[in-house]
Design a protein around this motif. Structure first.
Motif, PDB file in Angstrom:
ATOM      1  N   ALA A  38       7.113  21.347 -11.642  1.00  0.00           N
ATOM      2  CA  ALA A  38       8.570  21.315 -11.836  1.00  0.00           C
ATOM      3  C   ALA A  38       8.948  20.475 -13.053  1.00  0.00           C
ATOM      4  O   ALA A  38       9.834  20.858 -13.826  1.00  0.00           O
ATOM      5  CB  ALA A  38       9.256  20.781 -10.582  1.00  0.00           C
ATOM      6  N   LEU A  39       8.265  19.336 -13.240  1.00  0.00           N
ATOM      7  CA  LEU A  39       8.551  18.500 -14.413  1.00  0.00           C
ATOM      8  C   LEU A  39       8.189  19.218 -15.702  1.00  0.00           C
ATOM      9  O   LEU A  39       8.815  18.993 -16.740  1.00  0.00           O
ATOM     10  CB  LEU A  39       7.779  17.174 -14.327  1.00  0.00           C
ATOM     11  N   GLY A  40       7.190  20.073 -15.647  1.00  0.00           N
ATOM     12  CA  GLY A  40       6.775  20.821 -16.832  1.00  0.00           C
ATOM     13  C   GLY A  40       7.610  22.054 -17.088  1.00  0.00           C
ATOM     14  O   GLY A  40       7.415  22.741 -18.098  1.00  0.00           O
ATOM     15  N   SER A  41       8.548  22.353 -16.200  1.00  0.00           N
ATOM     16  CA  SER A  41       9.395  23.530 -16.350  1.00  0.00           C
ATOM     17  C   SER A  41      10.739  23.139 -16.959  1.00  0.00           C
ATOM     18  O   SER A  41      11.555  22.494 -16.301  1.00  0.00           O
ATOM     19  CB  SER A  41       9.627  24.186 -14.982  1.00  0.00           C
ATOM     20  N   HIS A  54       0.838  -1.190   0.000  1.00  0.00           N
ATOM     21  CA  HIS A  54       0.000   0.000   0.000  1.00  0.00           C
ATOM     22  C   HIS A  54       0.879   1.249   0.000  1.00  0.00           C
ATOM     23  O   HIS A  54       1.772   1.382   0.833  1.00  0.00           O
ATOM     24  CB  HIS A  54      -0.925   0.010   1.223  1.00  0.00           C
ATOM     25  N   VAL A  55       0.612   2.143  -0.931  1.00  0.00           N
ATOM     26  CA  VAL A  55       1.322   3.415  -1.007  1.00  0.00           C
ATOM     27  C   VAL A  55       0.325   4.492  -0.601  1.00  0.00           C
ATOM     28  O   VAL A  55      -0.702   4.655  -1.256  1.00  0.00           O
ATOM     29  CB  VAL A  55       1.868   3.672  -2.426  1.00  0.00           C
ATOM     30  N   PRO A  56       0.591   5.204   0.495  1.00  0.00           N
ATOM     31  CA  PRO A  56      -0.377   6.216   0.938  1.00  0.00           C
ATOM     32  C   PRO A  56      -0.488   7.351  -0.076  1.00  0.00           C
ATOM     33  O   PRO A  56       0.483   7.663  -0.761  1.00  0.00           O
ATOM     34  CB  PRO A  56       0.207   6.705   2.270  1.00  0.00           C
ATOM     35  N   PRO A  57      -1.669   7.944  -0.191  1.00  0.00           N
ATOM     36  CA  PRO A  57      -1.812   9.048  -1.156  1.00  0.00           C
ATOM     37  C   PRO A  57      -1.059  10.288  -0.694  1.00  0.00           C
ATOM     38  O   PRO A  57      -1.136  10.672   0.470  1.00  0.00           O
ATOM     39  CB  PRO A  57      -3.324   9.291  -1.184  1.00  0.00           C
ATOM     40  N   ALA A  58      -0.344  10.876  -1.614  1.00  0.00           N
ATOM     41  CA  ALA A  58       0.388  12.115  -1.308  1.00  0.00           C
ATOM     42  C   ALA A  58      -0.591  13.281  -1.312  1.00  0.00           C
ATOM     43  O   ALA A  58      -1.611  13.241  -2.006  1.00  0.00           O
ATOM     44  CB  ALA A  58       1.472  12.346  -2.353  1.00  0.00           C
ATOM     45  N   PRO A  59      -0.293  14.329  -0.556  1.00  0.00           N
ATOM     46  CA  PRO A  59      -1.151  15.512  -0.604  1.00  0.00           C
ATOM     47  C   PRO A  59      -1.205  16.067  -2.029  1.00  0.00           C
ATOM     48  O   PRO A  59      -0.171  16.171  -2.704  1.00  0.00           O
ATOM     49  CB  PRO A  59      -0.454  16.500   0.336  1.00  0.00           C
ATOM     50  N   ALA A  60      -2.408  16.420  -2.487  1.00  0.00           N
ATOM     51  CA  ALA A  60      -2.574  16.926  -3.857  1.00  0.00           C
ATOM     52  C   ALA A  60      -1.669  18.121  -4.157  1.00  0.00           C
ATOM     53  O   ALA A  60      -1.084  18.186  -5.252  1.00  0.00           O
ATOM     54  CB  ALA A  60      -4.036  17.267  -4.110  1.00  0.00           C
ATOM     55  N   PRO A  61      -1.494  19.074  -3.223  1.00  0.00           N
ATOM     56  CA  PRO A  61      -0.583  20.199  -3.530  1.00  0.00           C
ATOM     57  C   PRO A  61       0.866  19.747  -3.753  1.00  0.00           C
ATOM     58  O   PRO A  61       1.584  20.334  -4.556  1.00  0.00           O
ATOM     59  CB  PRO A  61      -0.692  21.103  -2.301  1.00  0.00           C
ATOM     60  N   ALA A  62       1.309  18.686  -3.059  1.00  0.00           N
ATOM     61  CA  ALA A  62       2.672  18.174  -3.259  1.00  0.00           C
ATOM     62  C   ALA A  62       2.804  17.589  -4.660  1.00  0.00           C
ATOM     63  O   ALA A  62       3.808  17.810  -5.349  1.00  0.00           O
ATOM     64  CB  ALA A  62       3.015  17.137  -2.195  1.00  0.00           C
ATOM     65  N   VAL A  63       1.783  16.855  -5.083  1.00  0.00           N
ATOM     66  CA  VAL A  63       1.800  16.274  -6.434  1.00  0.00           C
ATOM     67  C   VAL A  63       1.848  17.400  -7.474  1.00  0.00           C
ATOM     68  O   VAL A  63       2.625  17.335  -8.436  1.00  0.00           O
ATOM     69  CB  VAL A  63       0.561  15.377  -6.654  1.00  0.00           C
ATOM     70  N   SER A  89      11.033  20.796  -3.746  1.00  0.00           N
ATOM     71  CA  SER A  89      12.359  21.052  -3.189  1.00  0.00           C
ATOM     72  C   SER A  89      13.437  20.872  -4.258  1.00  0.00           C
ATOM     73  O   SER A  89      14.143  21.805  -4.599  1.00  0.00           O
ATOM     74  CB  SER A  89      12.622  20.130  -1.999  1.00  0.00           C
ATOM     75  N   HIS A  90      13.562  19.638  -4.797  1.00  0.00           N
ATOM     76  CA  HIS A  90      14.609  19.397  -5.780  1.00  0.00           C
ATOM     77  C   HIS A  90      14.424  18.047  -6.452  1.00  0.00           C
ATOM     78  O   HIS A  90      13.722  17.174  -5.952  1.00  0.00           O
ATOM     79  CB  HIS A  90      15.998  19.459  -5.132  1.00  0.00           C
ATOM     80  N   PHE A  91      15.083  17.899  -7.609  1.00  0.00           N
ATOM     81  CA  PHE A  91      15.236  16.608  -8.279  1.00  0.00           C
ATOM     82  C   PHE A  91      16.594  16.053  -7.879  1.00  0.00           C
ATOM     83  O   PHE A  91      17.535  16.813  -7.619  1.00  0.00           O
ATOM     84  CB  PHE A  91      15.222  16.755  -9.802  1.00  0.00           C
ATOM     85  N   PHE A  92      16.726  14.731  -7.845  1.00  0.00           N
ATOM     86  CA  PHE A  92      18.039  14.138  -7.615  1.00  0.00           C
ATOM     87  C   PHE A  92      18.083  12.746  -8.224  1.00  0.00           C
ATOM     88  O   PHE A  92      17.060  12.165  -8.584  1.00  0.00           O
ATOM     89  CB  PHE A  92      18.381  14.088  -6.117  1.00  0.00           C
ATOM     90  N   GLU A  93      19.271  12.227  -8.367  1.00  0.00           N
ATOM     91  CA  GLU A  93      19.465  10.845  -8.807  1.00  0.00           C
ATOM     92  C   GLU A  93      20.551  10.250  -7.935  1.00  0.00           C
ATOM     93  O   GLU A  93      21.020  10.886  -7.004  1.00  0.00           O
ATOM     94  CB  GLU A  93      19.822  10.777 -10.289  1.00  0.00           C
ATOM     95  N   ALA A 153      14.421  11.145  -8.845  1.00  0.00           N
ATOM     96  CA  ALA A 153      13.400  11.304  -7.806  1.00  0.00           C
ATOM     97  C   ALA A 153      13.176  12.791  -7.594  1.00  0.00           C
ATOM     98  O   ALA A 153      14.035  13.623  -7.908  1.00  0.00           O
ATOM     99  CB  ALA A 153      13.833  10.631  -6.502  1.00  0.00           C
ATOM    100  N   ALA A 154      12.002  13.116  -7.069  1.00  0.00           N
ATOM    101  CA  ALA A 154      11.665  14.503  -6.733  1.00  0.00           C
ATOM    102  C   ALA A 154      11.279  14.549  -5.273  1.00  0.00           C
ATOM    103  O   ALA A 154      10.601  13.646  -4.773  1.00  0.00           O
ATOM    104  CB  ALA A 154      10.517  14.999  -7.597  1.00  0.00           C
ATOM    105  N   GLU A 155      11.710  15.592  -4.617  1.00  0.00           N
ATOM    106  CA  GLU A 155      11.415  15.755  -3.189  1.00  0.00           C
ATOM    107  C   GLU A 155      10.579  17.015  -3.001  1.00  0.00           C
ATOM    108  O   GLU A 155      10.829  18.042  -3.627  1.00  0.00           O
ATOM    109  CB  GLU A 155      12.727  15.877  -2.415  1.00  0.00           C
ATOM    110  N   THR A 156       9.563  16.910  -2.137  1.00  0.00           N
ATOM    111  CA  THR A 156       8.770  18.075  -1.751  1.00  0.00           C
ATOM    112  C   THR A 156       8.909  18.265  -0.250  1.00  0.00           C
ATOM    113  O   THR A 156       9.248  17.327   0.474  1.00  0.00           O
ATOM    114  CB  THR A 156       7.287  17.903  -2.107  1.00  0.00           C
ATOM    115  N   ARG A 157       8.644  19.479   0.201  1.00  0.00           N
ATOM    116  CA  ARG A 157       8.718  19.744   1.641  1.00  0.00           C
ATOM    117  C   ARG A 157       7.571  20.663   2.030  1.00  0.00           C
ATOM    118  O   ARG A 157       7.056  21.419   1.208  1.00  0.00           O
ATOM    119  CB  ARG A 157      10.064  20.348   2.017  1.00  0.00           C
ATOM    120  N   LEU A 158       7.215  20.622   3.293  1.00  0.00           N
ATOM    121  CA  LEU A 158       6.141  21.452   3.805  1.00  0.00           C
ATOM    122  C   LEU A 158       6.723  22.771   4.293  1.00  0.00           C
ATOM    123  O   LEU A 158       7.663  22.795   5.089  1.00  0.00           O
ATOM    124  CB  LEU A 158       5.414  20.728   4.946  1.00  0.00           C
TER     125      LEU A 158
END
Length: 197
Positions: free
Chosen positions: A19-22, A4-13, A94-98, A81-86
């Motif tokens: 960011a991916l579209g930029s 089970h993967v919990p749903p992420a907050p819609a604003p984080a998504v 926040s940022h992309f990383f690999e 991967a992409a990271e978001t923060r509150l």
């Protein structure tokens, strides 16, 4: 059993999609694999990232939610991967990383899918040990942004794991926390846990 993967907050998504579209955000990210990806990149498998701030001698721990992490897929494989923060204004990209934790996270999630018990997937970071684990929480209905590791939950250290702790080997929290406690106590010699995978 299903993982089970919990749903992420819609604003984080939304912040990750923006960011991916930029082109600027992607071009300036230190992620050659994302910049060179052919085809559309999409966020997948959002996981809440909890930080283990404190381990007591009794093994009890204090955790806090640090953000949400998304694997970025292109052509069927995770390329970054992409990271978001509150923030005080809400969720922010926040940022992309690999790097090795992207592939290690994907590997650990596939491994968890083969387990007989159902779990909720989270990430647990132990900054003092430079350690990241896949946290398999036993309560699949829990809010992924809250709670702390239960004794029967599983922690799967991701590669690269600290010396003496086997990567990709599931450990019960009750078994692993005492080892981490010893690692964080300067005067002690930590026991080895498992063998390298």
């Amino acid at each position: 059993m299903p993982l089970h993967v919990p749903p992420a907050p819609a604003p984080a998504v939304r912040t990750v999609l923006t960011a991916l579209g930029s082109p600027t955000a992607v071009r300036e990210a230190p992620t050659p694999s994302l910049r060179n990806a052919q085809g559309p990149a999409t966020p997948d498998l959002p996981l809440p990232v909890h930080v283990l701030d404190r381990i007591t001698p009794a093994g009890a721990s204090a955790t806090r939610l640090a953000g949400w992490r998304f694997l970025i897929r292109c052509g069927g494989s995770a390329v970054a991967a992409a990271e978001t923060r509150l923030t005080p204004d809400g969720w922010a990209f926040s940022h992309f990383f690999e790097g090795p934790y992207v592939a290690a996270t994907e590997h650990a999630l596939r491994q968890a899918e083969t387990m007989t018990q159902s779990y909720q997937a989270r990430l647990l970071s132990v900054p003092e040990l430079y350690m990241l684990t896949l946290w398999l929480h036993g309560d699949c209905t829990a809010d992924g942004a809250e709670g702390h590791p239960a004794a029967t939950d599983l922690l799967v250290p991701l590669a690269p794991a600290p010396p003496g702790i086997a990567a990709h080997r599931p450990h019960r929290v009750a078994e692993l926390l005492p080892v981490l406690t010893n690692r964080l106590t300067p005067a002690s010699t930590p026991p080895l846990l498992g063998s390298p995978a």
